[in-house]
Write a protein that holds these residues in place. Structure first.
Motif, PDB file in Angstrom:
ATOM      1  N   THR A  96       4.212   5.649   5.348  1.00  0.00           N
ATOM      2  CA  THR A  96       2.879   6.081   5.051  1.00  0.00           C
ATOM      3  C   THR A  96       2.224   5.387   3.863  1.00  0.00           C
ATOM      4  N   HIS A  97       3.224   4.996   3.059  1.00  0.00           N
ATOM      5  CA  HIS A  97       2.830   4.213   1.855  1.00  0.00           C
ATOM      6  C   HIS A  97       2.834   2.496   1.975  1.00  0.00           C
ATOM      7  N   THR A  98       3.003   1.990   3.042  1.00  0.00           N
ATOM      8  CA  THR A  98       2.981   0.523   3.007  1.00  0.00           C
ATOM      9  C   THR A  98       1.568   0.223   2.804  1.00  0.00           C
ATOM     10  N   PRO A  99       1.309  -0.642   1.691  1.00  0.00           N
ATOM     11  CA  PRO A  99      -0.145  -1.367   1.553  1.00  0.00           C
ATOM     12  C   PRO A  99      -0.553  -2.038   3.046  1.00  0.00           C
ATOM     13  N   GLN A 100      -1.927  -2.091   3.112  1.00  0.00           N
ATOM     14  CA  GLN A 100      -3.009  -1.711   2.295  1.00  0.00           C
ATOM     15  C   GLN A 100      -3.171  -0.034   2.428  1.00  0.00           C
ATOM     16  N   ASN A 101      -3.505   0.341   1.042  1.00  0.00           N
ATOM     17  CA  ASN A 101      -3.414   2.174   0.945  1.00  0.00           C
ATOM     18  C   ASN A 101      -4.798   2.543   0.790  1.00  0.00           C
ATOM     19  N   GLY A 145     -10.319  -1.612   0.227  1.00  0.00           N
ATOM     20  CA  GLY A 145     -10.187  -2.444  -0.782  1.00  0.00           C
ATOM     21  C   GLY A 145      -8.917  -2.701  -1.817  1.00  0.00           C
ATOM     22  N   CYS A 146      -7.896  -1.804  -1.180  1.00  0.00           N
ATOM     23  CA  CYS A 146      -6.610  -1.816  -1.940  1.00  0.00           C
ATOM     24  C   CYS A 146      -5.964  -3.121  -1.927  1.00  0.00           C
ATOM     25  N   LYS A 147      -5.469  -3.645  -3.070  1.00  0.00           N
ATOM     26  CA  LYS A 147      -4.838  -4.958  -2.956  1.00  0.00           C
ATOM     27  C   LYS A 147      -3.595  -4.803  -3.520  1.00  0.00           C
ATOM     28  N   CYS A 148      -2.844  -3.491  -3.324  1.00  0.00           N
ATOM     29  CA  CYS A 148      -1.518  -3.553  -3.556  1.00  0.00           C
ATOM     30  C   CYS A 148      -0.635  -4.437  -2.470  1.00  0.00           C
ATOM     31  N   LYS A 149       0.669  -4.524  -2.735  1.00  0.00           N
ATOM     32  CA  LYS A 149       1.490  -5.370  -1.909  1.00  0.00           C
ATOM     33  C   LYS A 149       2.622  -4.798  -1.883  1.00  0.00           C
ATOM     34  N   LYS A 150       3.680  -4.990  -0.921  1.00  0.00           N
ATOM     35  CA  LYS A 150       5.246  -4.570  -0.600  1.00  0.00           C
ATOM     36  C   LYS A 150       5.904  -6.097  -0.489  1.00  0.00           C
ATOM     37  N   PHE A 151       6.948  -5.982  -1.440  1.00  0.00           N
ATOM     38  CA  PHE A 151       7.805  -7.168  -1.334  1.00  0.00           C
ATOM     39  C   PHE A 151       9.193  -6.901  -1.006  1.00  0.00           C
TER      40      PHE A 151
END
Length: 419
Positions: free
Chosen positions: A157-162, A165-171
């Protein structure tokens, strides 16, 4: 905005986007969460040609790395060509279409990379990184640095984009990466769920969805994950149009949502609208084609939404023998009812149906007509189901017609008769 894979085409991103099927929609809520893994949508784009051209402009940006300004030029050309009256200011609308499609397809491509078993052995963790938003969301900022195993349910449920306009990322990260960055693998943050009402202005009406606090409705999913699990949600092998006796079991597909309001009441038709009881199939087809001026050659008919249907004799030609035939569920004398469904439908729905033999989803538009023929006790029903792989239909007098039609009112409502 980093939505490309360096200076080179990002193949996983391109493959993900090209695997979508164009789905006409009236509202952004018509396709929701993981349904975007299978459907390309632009809210308010109902005509197939318009949607195809908008898709081409987006795909050009994904495959070639063109900028937002270049996309806006392509967007203006598409709008001018089709005369599309879209909602919202140009700058805002183009930014939403361009950024959301590029960012989510990029995220889905990254998820495809992260699914590689050998890579996951070396880098089994995921790190949440807040983006460079000018006005950061407090919850997204609080998740910065969260480090969890890639198979932790929190990522579902929390993998970006959240959010918009959200610019968060998962690495991805190895144990050594985590140590070097001074991070710690810890329990996932607690999820506080909340009910949100969406689609207040949608033709399908409002509905309540449950989303984690801090995530915009529609973003509470991991882009591309539904494909990677070798599972197609809500898509099932089925008969295109069930018999009235099986109406209690709604056909499956995507989206799988019904409207909030009832079907319009049956409209009256004179008895002469039906053909003589002993009419031949050939004569019935001739009359059907004549009503579309398609007796001599195929013609393009524009339905009530402005979308194009090609009407011609080939619709009734047996693929092997060339003989004129009707589907078993359509009676020759009732063929004019199919004309009513196409020309003056009560409703038009759009859905994606999974075809195992083709290994892909197919877009189908379903035209429904509910009429009361003078002198008949039971209402008559006509259904025209049309897709790129052909069409099917149903005509008949059904005593439980409302219940039967209710099972077919699924997907995205494109049109509803109001008079």
């Amino acid at each position: 905005m980093a939505v490309s894979h360096g200076s080179l085409p990002f193949q996983e991103q391109i493959d993900y986007f090209r695997g979508k099927v164009n789905l006409p929609t009236r509202s952004w809520t018509d396709a929701y969460t993981a349904e975007h893994d299978y459907a390309f949508v632009v809210a308010g784009a109902v005509k197939r040609d318009l949607l195809a051209d908008l898709r081409g402009a987006v795909e050009k940006s994904i495959a070639s790395g063109t900028t937002l300004e270049q996309f806006r030029k392509d967007f203006d050309q598409v709008v001018g060509k089709h005369g599309w009256q879209y909602q919202g200011e140009r700058g805002w609308r183009t930014n939403v279409i361009w950024e959301t499609n590029l960012r989510q397809s990029y995220n889905a491509g990254r998820e495809a990379q992260m699914a590689d078993p050998e890579l996951r052995k070396r880098r089994p963790y995921g790190i949440y990184r807040h983006g460079d938003s000018a006005h950061p969301r407090p919850m997204h900022l609080s998740w910065n640095g969260v480090t969890l195993p890639l198979d932790d349910p929190w990522w579902l449920t929390h993998t970006p984009q959240n959010g918009w306009g959200c610019k968060c990322k998962k690495f991805m990260a190895s144990a050594r990466d985590i140590e070097r960055q001074g991070l710690t693998v810890s329990p996932a943050p607690a999820i506080e769920w909340e009910d949100r009402v969406i689609g207040k202005n949608s033709p399908n009406g409002p509905r309540t969805v449950r989303v984690p606090h801090g995530i915009d409705p529609g973003f509470e999913y991991a882009p591309g994950q539904s494909r990677l699990a070798n599972y197609v949600p809500q898509l099932r092998t089925r008969e295109l149009i069930p018999a009235p006796s099986s109406a209690a079991a709604p056909p499956m597909g995507l989206p799988n949502r019904q409207p909030s309001g009832p079907l319009p009441a049956p409209r009256a038709l004179p008895a002469k609208r039906l053909l003589p009881a002993k009419v031949t199939t050939s004569k019935a087809v001739d009359q059907f084609l004549g009503e579309f001026v398609a007796s001599d050659a195929p013609t393009v008919f524009r339905d009530v939404t402005g979308d194009a249907l090609v009407i011609g004799r080939g619709m009734f030609s047996d693929a092997k023998t060339g003989a004129i035939v009707l589907a078993p569920s359509i009676k020759a004398r009732e063929l004019p009812l199919l004309v009513e469904a196409i020309k003056a439908p009560d409703e038009i729905w759009a859905r994606l149906e999974w075809e195992p033999g083709q290994g892909k989803a197919v877009l189908r538009r379903r035209y429904l007509a509910h009429v009361q023929v003078k002198g008949k006790t039971d209402p008559a029903v006509a259904v025209f189901d049309h897709g790129d792989d052909g069409w099917t239909g149903f005509t008949g007098f059904v005593d439980d017609s409302e219940q039967y039609l209710e099972a077919l009112r699924l997907g995205v409502l494109l049109y509803r008769r109001t008079d």
